[in-house]
Design a protein around this motif. Structure first.
Motif: not given
Length: 324
Positions: A145-146, A148-155, A193-195, A200-203
């Motif tokens: 979650w920490a 960045p979305t752009a890094v996650t997408a590239r990964l 995978w990212k979100t 989980a934290l909110l629940i």
């Protein structure tokens, strides 16, 4: 000595102090500038024509009032020529892709939110237990979650390449970022995978407020682990689940950067937000109409969630109070 008014019944008198408004007014002004003006401006622009070259006639058209033409262009897939006559949209026109983008967006929203809520609930239950290394597990869960979305997408783009890790592990030769359904599944996997840690934290926050005495009393009464989960955990967790599902649903309906980077703006994964950005490059007024439609879509979904799930949560809490 005059007794103080009871708590919970104090009200501002008509001629009372204006100090509260001194604190509220700056916030209201900031909201009016940052939120109010862009919304009003977008609605105004949505009823204006886009100035530019008409490809069907080769003539330059000026702006002016467009009425509901920009909305019918998207909702009814209708286009107009320089004379204002309704014609069929040319092949490949963005208006013909509107309902496809709506379907893709809703598909992503339903699948990702369902998976994230289910997996996040399991993760929250595990993290809520007492065991050695729990703090390390909670910290590790936050890593996806920490990022960045752009890094996650590239990964994930590297992993889903034709000669990437996924195909090598599975022994397949799938074009994950090009084919229709594989590209959609790739976006869903990356988003889940990212979100999921966010869910989980909110629940988990909702699980922390459930008294341990309730579980101990249920154990004494002979309730099994499944009965405690279905009869105690889930009912008491409904308010937290509502918040988590609502936040993630609104976020998923605005999904843009993950599919845009992961699949290189593949038409099969084009969401409504991606369609808005594509249209801005061609005509801001038509894009404003699409933005207004998107706003009402998100508002309607959020309203239904609050109306349905929120009412269930309130009834559950009232029933619990009556039982006690």
């Amino acid at each position: 000595m005059k007794p103080a008014p009871p708590q919970g019944k104090r009200r501002f008198a008509p001629g009372g102090s204006a100090k509260p408004w001194l604190f509220v007014t700056p916030v209201l002004l900031a909201l009016a500038v940052v939120v109010g003006y862009p919304v009003v401006r977008a609605v105004y622009m949505s009823f204006q024509k886009d100035a530019g070259l008409d490809k069907s006639t080769g003539m330059f058209t000026k702006g002016g009032s467009a009425g509901f033409d920009n909305y019918t262009h998207w909702l009814l897939q209708q286009c107009t020529n320089s004379l204002g006559e309704t014609v069929d949209c040319p092949t490949g026109n963005l208006g013909s892709q509107f309902w496809l983008a709506i379907g893709v967006t809703l598909f992503f929203t339903v699948v990702t939110v369902t998976l994230e809520a289910t997996i996040g609930l399991g993760m929250a239950v595990i993290m809520g237990k007492t065991f050695k290394g729990r703090a390390l597990l909670r910290a590790a869960v936050l890593i996806p979650w920490a990022i960045p979305t752009a890094v996650t997408a590239r990964l994930w783009e590297f992993m889903f390449q034709y000669d990437g890790v996924v195909n090598r592990v599975l022994g397949t030769h799938i074009l994950w970022t090009a084919d229709q359904w594989p590209s959609r599944f790739a976006v869903i996997i990356a988003d889940v995978w990212k979100t999921t840690p966010f869910m989980a934290l909110l629940i988990l926050a909702g699980l922390q407020v459930i008294p341990a005495d309730v579980y101990e009393a249920a154990k004494v009464d002979g309730a099994s682990a499944w009965q405690r989960f279905t009869q105690i955990t889930l009912p008491l967790l409904k308010p937290a689940l509502l918040v988590a599902v609502l936040f993630r649903t609104m976020d998923a309906l605005r999904m843009y950067d993950l599919p845009a980077i992961l699949t290189q703006s593949n038409p099969n994964t084009r969401t409504i937000s991606m369609l808005v950005v594509d249209q801005v490059r061609q005509g801001p007024n038509s894009a404003s109409a699409l933005s207004v439609i998107t706003f009402f879509l998100i508002f309607a979904v959020a309203f239904l969630l609050v109306k349905v799930l929120g009412a269930n949560a309130v009834r559950t809490q009232e029933a619990q109070r009556e039982a006690h």
